[in-house]
Design an enzyme around this catalytic site. Structure first.
Site, PDB file in Angstrom:
ATOM      1  N   ASN A 186       1.031  -1.169  -0.255  1.00 45.71           N
ATOM      2  CA  ASN A 186      -0.209  -0.002   0.006  1.00 45.71           C
ATOM      3  C   ASN A 186       0.910   1.253   0.063  1.00 45.71           C
ATOM      4  O   ASN A 186       1.684   1.535   0.991  1.00 45.71           O
ATOM      5  CB  ASN A 186      -0.953  -0.028   1.333  1.00 45.71           C
ATOM      6  CG  ASN A 186      -1.771   1.078   1.364  1.00 45.71           C
ATOM      7  OD1 ASN A 186      -1.816   2.087   0.505  1.00 45.71           O
ATOM      8  ND2 ASN A 186      -2.107   1.460   2.591  1.00 45.71           N
ATOM      9  N   TRP A 187       1.068   1.792  -1.250  1.00 40.09           N
ATOM     10  CA  TRP A 187       1.925   2.940  -1.378  1.00 40.09           C
ATOM     11  C   TRP A 187       1.377   4.480  -0.671  1.00 40.09           C
ATOM     12  O   TRP A 187       2.086   5.043  -0.728  1.00 40.09           O
ATOM     13  CB  TRP A 187       2.248   3.162  -2.867  1.00 40.09           C
ATOM     14  CG  TRP A 187       3.264   2.104  -3.402  1.00 40.09           C
ATOM     15  CD1 TRP A 187       3.331   0.777  -2.728  1.00 40.09           C
ATOM     16  CD2 TRP A 187       4.049   2.161  -4.541  1.00 40.09           C
ATOM     17  NE1 TRP A 187       4.363   0.234  -3.519  1.00 40.09           N
ATOM     18  CE2 TRP A 187       4.650   1.025  -4.658  1.00 40.09           C
ATOM     19  CE3 TRP A 187       4.145   3.213  -5.509  1.00 40.09           C
ATOM     20  CZ2 TRP A 187       5.756   0.923  -5.696  1.00 40.09           C
ATOM     21  CZ3 TRP A 187       5.044   3.073  -6.616  1.00 40.09           C
ATOM     22  CH2 TRP A 187       5.667   1.827  -6.569  1.00 40.09           C
ATOM     23  N   LYS A 188       0.137   4.219  -0.305  1.00 41.03           N
ATOM     24  CA  LYS A 188      -0.564   5.360   0.314  1.00 41.03           C
ATOM     25  C   LYS A 188      -0.448   6.800  -0.516  1.00 41.03           C
ATOM     26  O   LYS A 188      -0.099   6.622  -1.734  1.00 41.03           O
ATOM     27  CB  LYS A 188      -0.075   5.532   1.755  1.00 41.03           C
ATOM     28  CG  LYS A 188       0.004   4.329   2.712  1.00 41.03           C
ATOM     29  CD  LYS A 188       0.209   4.532   3.947  1.00 41.03           C
ATOM     30  CE  LYS A 188       0.352   3.224   4.770  1.00 41.03           C
ATOM     31  NZ  LYS A 188       0.096   3.283   6.079  1.00 41.03           N
ATOM     32  N   HIS A 234      -9.380   0.820   4.454  1.00 36.85           N
ATOM     33  CA  HIS A 234      -8.223   1.177   5.133  1.00 36.85           C
ATOM     34  C   HIS A 234      -8.555   2.146   6.525  1.00 36.85           C
ATOM     35  O   HIS A 234      -9.333   2.783   6.467  1.00 36.85           O
ATOM     36  CB  HIS A 234      -7.243   1.851   4.352  1.00 36.85           C
ATOM     37  CG  HIS A 234      -5.868   1.737   4.961  1.00 36.85           C
ATOM     38  ND1 HIS A 234      -5.435   2.380   5.909  1.00 36.85           N
ATOM     39  CD2 HIS A 234      -4.887   0.728   4.822  1.00 36.85           C
ATOM     40  CE1 HIS A 234      -4.269   2.191   6.373  1.00 36.85           C
ATOM     41  NE2 HIS A 234      -3.783   1.123   5.602  1.00 36.85           N
ATOM     42  N   GLU A 245      -6.974   4.187   7.744  1.00 39.55           N
ATOM     43  CA  GLU A 245      -6.650   5.721   7.554  1.00 39.55           C
ATOM     44  C   GLU A 245      -7.872   6.223   6.786  1.00 39.55           C
ATOM     45  O   GLU A 245      -8.124   7.479   7.156  1.00 39.55           O
ATOM     46  CB  GLU A 245      -5.403   6.024   6.537  1.00 39.55           C
ATOM     47  CG  GLU A 245      -4.133   5.866   7.653  1.00 39.55           C
ATOM     48  CD  GLU A 245      -2.950   5.208   6.863  1.00 39.55           C
ATOM     49  OE1 GLU A 245      -3.085   5.413   5.392  1.00 39.55           O
ATOM     50  OE2 GLU A 245      -1.973   4.744   7.359  1.00 39.55           O
ATOM     51  N   GLU A 268      -5.797  -5.471  10.006  1.00 40.85           N
ATOM     52  CA  GLU A 268      -4.647  -4.390  10.222  1.00 40.85           C
ATOM     53  C   GLU A 268      -5.127  -3.766  11.670  1.00 40.85           C
ATOM     54  O   GLU A 268      -5.894  -2.817  11.806  1.00 40.85           O
ATOM     55  CB  GLU A 268      -4.864  -3.435   9.170  1.00 40.85           C
ATOM     56  CG  GLU A 268      -4.484  -4.165   7.606  1.00 40.85           C
ATOM     57  CD  GLU A 268      -3.471  -2.882   6.987  1.00 40.85           C
ATOM     58  OE1 GLU A 268      -2.563  -3.271   6.530  1.00 40.85           O
ATOM     59  OE2 GLU A 268      -4.270  -1.891   6.915  1.00 40.85           O
ATOM     60  N   GLY A 294       1.922   1.758  10.699  1.00 41.55           N
ATOM     61  CA  GLY A 294       3.007   2.826  10.785  1.00 41.55           C
ATOM     62  C   GLY A 294       3.708   3.465  11.885  1.00 41.55           C
ATOM     63  O   GLY A 294       4.175   4.326  12.116  1.00 41.55           O
ATOM     64  N   SER A 316       3.321  -2.731  10.310  1.00 45.36           N
ATOM     65  CA  SER A 316       4.396  -2.820  10.438  1.00 45.36           C
ATOM     66  C   SER A 316       5.217  -4.059  10.110  1.00 45.36           C
ATOM     67  O   SER A 316       6.172  -4.347  10.544  1.00 45.36           O
ATOM     68  CB  SER A 316       4.988  -2.213  11.725  1.00 45.36           C
ATOM     69  OG  SER A 316       4.559  -0.990  12.051  1.00 45.36           O
ATOM     70  N   GLY A 343       2.694  -1.367   4.226  1.00 46.28           N
ATOM     71  CA  GLY A 343       2.668   0.109   3.970  1.00 46.28           C
ATOM     72  C   GLY A 343       4.046   0.463   3.875  1.00 46.28           C
ATOM     73  O   GLY A 343       4.674   0.309   2.719  1.00 46.28           O
ATOM     74  N   GLY A 344       4.787   1.073   5.006  1.00 44.51           N
ATOM     75  CA  GLY A 344       6.010   1.835   4.948  1.00 44.51           C
ATOM     76  C   GLY A 344       7.182   1.016   3.975  1.00 44.51           C
ATOM     77  O   GLY A 344       7.680   1.380   3.305  1.00 44.51           O
TER      78      GLY A 344
HETATM   79  C1  PEP Z   1      -0.911  -0.187   5.840  1.00 42.95           C
HETATM   80  O1  PEP Z   1      -0.950   0.903   5.715  1.00 42.95           O
HETATM   81  O2  PEP Z   1      -1.830  -1.045   5.418  1.00 42.95           O
HETATM   82  C2  PEP Z   1       0.176  -0.607   6.910  1.00 42.95           C
HETATM   83  C3  PEP Z   1       0.138  -2.055   7.085  1.00 42.95           C
HETATM   84  O3  PEP Z   1       1.246   0.066   6.581  1.00 42.95           O
HETATM   85  P1  PEP Z   1       2.526  -0.177   7.792  1.00 42.95           P
HETATM   86  O4  PEP Z   1       3.053  -1.192   7.174  1.00 42.95           O
HETATM   87  O5  PEP Z   1       3.409   1.088   7.317  1.00 42.95           O
HETATM   88  O6  PEP Z   1       2.266  -0.393   9.228  1.00 42.95           O
END
Ligand code: PEP
Length: 253
Positions: free
Chosen positions: A9-11, A96, A98, A168, A174, A214, A235-236
């Site tokens: 997920n490049w957000k 998601h 967010e 999640e 994050g 994460s 994500g990251g």
């Molecule tokens: C996400 O945004 O779906 C996610 C899992 O982010 P991160 O891996 O950065 O925690």
């Protein structure tokens, strides 16, 4: 045997040029992912550039990060399922945390988006997960059952093969904090319990549940070893090509 799935997920990251650059770095590193299904979900504005950069490569599928429930109309700033289909998008992330946290996404709007996406033939990664407050109040199970049942309300059994669920925990996204493998496994089990109630044991068992929060090259192996976990939503770490490729090839770590 279920096919495992690692999705990035490049957000809200990367310009068009940066997207192409990242994909060009990622492709040789991912190489042949074997049986692993690999997806990258990029911002709407970069979908076309990503599609062109991925052309001819079957190793990575293309995804978006949201979709509206209406086919068209007066919904300023929104994107329809048909628009995504026209750009050859295969997957879309829905619900998601967010989106739930910052943009007023509710269980009902998640469900409406799910219905539109599956009707259009898109594949869906639907996200569920508890906040830290909910976990500390002992409400994790209740939240997961509620979010899962609500997301799938009115979704026909025949559409389940189009849907992946991402567990999640909001407190792990994050933050560098990861659910323990056992916590992730228990949560995925609870999610399947909600699905079992609605669809029966076999269809619920056949569905893929990812862990997200994460996830990185250091913790992927132990999380993927859990029997209820069939993949990861990243994500990251998905913005770091070498790290993401390691996650894809976690069995070799
Ligand atoms: C996400 O945004 O779906 C996610 C899992 O982010 P991160 O891996 O950065 O925690």
């Amino acid at each position: 045997m279920k096919r495992e799935i690692i999705a990035g997920n490049w957000k809200m990251n990367c310009t068009k040029a940066e997207t192409v650059e990242l994909i060009e770095k990622l492709l040789p590193l991912v190489g042949d992912p074997g049986k692993m299904e690999v997806v990258i979900c990029v911002p709407f504005t970069n979908i076309d550039a990503a599609r062109k950069a991925l052309r001819g490569h079957k190793s990575i599928a293309l995804g978006a990060q949201n979709v509206h429930w209406a086919p068209k109309g007066a919904f300023t700033g929104e994107i329809s399922a048909e628009m995504l289909k026209a750009l050859k998008v295969k997957y879309v992330i829905i619900g998601h945390s967010e989106r739930r946290q910052y943009f007023g996404e509710t269980d009902q709007s998640v469900n409406a988006r799910m219905k539109a996406a599956v009707a259009a033939g898109l594949k869906v990664i639907v996200c569920v997960g508890e906040t830290l407050e909910e976990r500390e109040a002992g409400k994790t199970r209740e939240v997961l059952l509620r979010q899962t049942s609500a997301a799938f309300e009115g979704i026909d059994k025949s559409a389940l093969k189009q849907i992946v669920i991402a567990y999640e925990p909001v407190w792990a996204i994050g933050t560098g904090k990861t659910a323990t493998p056992k916590e992730a496994n228990t949560a995925a089990f609870v999610i399947r319990k909600a699905l079992r109630k609605q669809y029966g044991r076999t269809p619920a068992h056949a569905m893929r549940v990812q862990y997200g929060g994460s996830m990185n090259a250091s913790n992927v192996k132990e999380l993927m070893a859990m029997p209820q976990i069939d993949g990861g939503l990243i994500g990251g770490a998905s913005l770091k090509p070498a790290e993401f490729a390691k996650i894809v090839h976690y069995t070799e770590l």
